[in-house]
Motif scaffolding. Structure first.
Motif, PDB file in Angstrom:
ATOM      1  N   LEU A  68       0.832  -1.205   0.000  1.00  0.00           N
ATOM      2  CA  LEU A  68       0.000   0.000   0.000  1.00  0.00           C
ATOM      3  C   LEU A  68       0.867   1.256   0.000  1.00  0.00           C
ATOM      4  CD1 LEU A  68      -2.945   1.076   0.235  1.00  0.00           C
ATOM      5  CD2 LEU A  68      -2.617   1.038   2.714  1.00  0.00           C
ATOM      6  N   LYS A 114      -5.039   8.991   0.378  1.00  0.00           N
ATOM      7  CA  LYS A 114      -5.964   7.884   0.630  1.00  0.00           C
ATOM      8  C   LYS A 114      -5.218   6.661   1.145  1.00  0.00           C
ATOM      9  CE  LYS A 114      -9.372   4.951  -1.661  1.00  0.00           C
ATOM     10  NZ  LYS A 114     -10.049   4.642  -2.952  1.00  0.00           N
ATOM     11  N   CYS A 115      -4.052   6.368   0.569  1.00  0.00           N
ATOM     12  CA  CYS A 115      -3.258   5.220   1.033  1.00  0.00           C
ATOM     13  C   CYS A 115      -2.774   5.426   2.462  1.00  0.00           C
ATOM     14  CB  CYS A 115      -2.063   5.006   0.103  1.00  0.00           C
ATOM     15  SG  CYS A 115      -2.499   4.459  -1.563  1.00  0.00           S
ATOM     16  N   LYS A 116      -2.395   6.642   2.807  1.00  0.00           N
ATOM     17  CA  LYS A 116      -1.936   6.914   4.168  1.00  0.00           C
ATOM     18  C   LYS A 116      -3.080   6.787   5.168  1.00  0.00           C
ATOM     19  CE  LYS A 116       2.039   9.833   3.168  1.00  0.00           C
ATOM     20  NZ  LYS A 116       2.698  11.147   3.402  1.00  0.00           N
ATOM     21  N   ARG A 117      -4.274   7.186   4.762  1.00  0.00           N
ATOM     22  CA  ARG A 117      -5.425   7.051   5.660  1.00  0.00           C
ATOM     23  C   ARG A 117      -5.779   5.587   5.882  1.00  0.00           C
ATOM     24  NH1 ARG A 117      -9.186  11.970   3.192  1.00  0.00           N
ATOM     25  NH2 ARG A 117      -8.115  13.672   4.293  1.00  0.00           N
ATOM     26  N   ARG A 118      -5.650   4.789   4.836  1.00  0.00           N
ATOM     27  CA  ARG A 118      -5.911   3.362   4.995  1.00  0.00           C
ATOM     28  C   ARG A 118      -4.862   2.713   5.905  1.00  0.00           C
ATOM     29  NH1 ARG A 118      -6.471   0.680  -0.758  1.00  0.00           N
ATOM     30  NH2 ARG A 118      -6.575  -1.155   0.618  1.00  0.00           N
ATOM     31  N   ALA A 119      -3.601   3.129   5.760  1.00  0.00           N
ATOM     32  CA  ALA A 119      -2.548   2.585   6.625  1.00  0.00           C
ATOM     33  C   ALA A 119      -2.757   3.009   8.077  1.00  0.00           C
ATOM     34  CB  ALA A 119      -1.186   3.038   6.124  1.00  0.00           C
ATOM     35  N   TYR A 120      -3.178   4.262   8.286  1.00  0.00           N
ATOM     36  CA  TYR A 120      -3.432   4.716   9.653  1.00  0.00           C
ATOM     37  C   TYR A 120      -4.627   3.992  10.254  1.00  0.00           C
ATOM     38  CZ  TYR A 120      -4.493   7.722  13.600  1.00  0.00           C
ATOM     39  OH  TYR A 120      -4.750   8.188  14.865  1.00  0.00           O
ATOM     40  N   ASP A 121      -5.620   3.678   9.447  1.00  0.00           N
ATOM     41  CA  ASP A 121      -6.778   2.943   9.946  1.00  0.00           C
ATOM     42  C   ASP A 121      -6.369   1.549  10.407  1.00  0.00           C
ATOM     43  OD1 ASP A 121      -9.737   2.600  10.264  1.00  0.00           O
ATOM     44  OD2 ASP A 121      -9.383   1.048   8.774  1.00  0.00           O
ATOM     45  N   ALA A 122      -5.341   0.973   9.767  1.00  0.00           N
ATOM     46  CA  ALA A 122      -4.892  -0.365  10.153  1.00  0.00           C
ATOM     47  C   ALA A 122      -3.928  -0.342  11.329  1.00  0.00           C
ATOM     48  CB  ALA A 122      -4.224  -1.048   8.961  1.00  0.00           C
TER      49      ALA A 122
END
Length: 215
Positions: A68, A114-122
């Motif tokens: 990601l 968007k990729c950073k937000r997905r990584a932070y969500d995980a």
């Protein structure tokens, strides 16, 4: 039969299991930026020790996060053409903020955000996300997969004798294996003396005789 029940339960419910793997992923990523004075400083950066079943479940989670982060790198590079170096809230920055160049920058950098937000969500850890995108992803730009490895350890865990393994990033602590020169086996027997070379005797010079003709 365990149809549609992929993954190990590890004796935990789903929320406990998700939180455990989140903490393990953050611990593995943050070992790359640990302070020298930290009390829990890792002996080897980019490596944690856990049990074999947990290591096998953690590996795909971390590798998907690295993939990601790699997807965001081209978009961040393309957005640099439209960004400004002016200080925030300055007159130059405000003029850039109201220009079409800012809109182009927003469109270019949006997939990376968007990729950073997905990584932070995980992960739920800002420092781990920063390390993931700024340090780990550039290391594996030319690698298609297999960013981590699992190495089983011979020592069993104290208490329940569980099999232990270490999870580490590929390419950090690898040794440079140099090809060794072939070993020459020396014989203990004494070397044989060279055979004498026969030399032919020199031929004696033949005296030349001159015939005198009688008168």
């Amino acid at each position: 039969m365990r149809h549609r029940l992929r993954g190990r339960k590890l004796g935990r419910n789903s929320s406990h299991r998700k939180a455990m793997f989140r903490n393990m992923a953050v611990s593995l990523i943050r070992t790359l930026r640990s302070d020298d004075d930290a009390p829990n400083k890792p002996a080897v950066p980019g490596r944690i020790v856990t049990t074999v079943p947990k290591a096998k479940e953690l590996r795909p989670i971390v590798e998907k996060l690295i993939t990601l982060a790699k997807k965001a790198a081209p978009h961040e590079e393309a957005a640099k053409a439209f960004e400004t170096t002016a200080a925030k809230n300055s007159a130059e920055w405000k003029s850039w903020r109201d220009s079409d160049q800012w809109r182009q920058w927003v469109e270019a950098v949006a997939p990376a955000v968007k990729c950073k937000r997905r990584a932070y969500d995980a992960l739920r850890d800002r420092e781990a996300v920063d390390i993931l995108f700024s340090e780990i992803a550039p290391m594996y730009v030319e690698r298609e997969g297999g960013y981590t490895r699992i190495v089983e350890l011979p020592q069993r865990r104290l208490g329940d004798a569980g099999k232990q393994a270490l999870v580490e990033f590929v390419g950090l602590g690898d040794r440079d294996r140099k090809r060794k020169a072939p070993m020459v086996v020396k014989s203990s027997a004494p070397a044989a003396a060279p055979a004498p070379v026969a030399v032919a005797p020199a031929e004696a010079p033949v005296a030349e005789t001159t015939e005198t003709s009688g008168e």
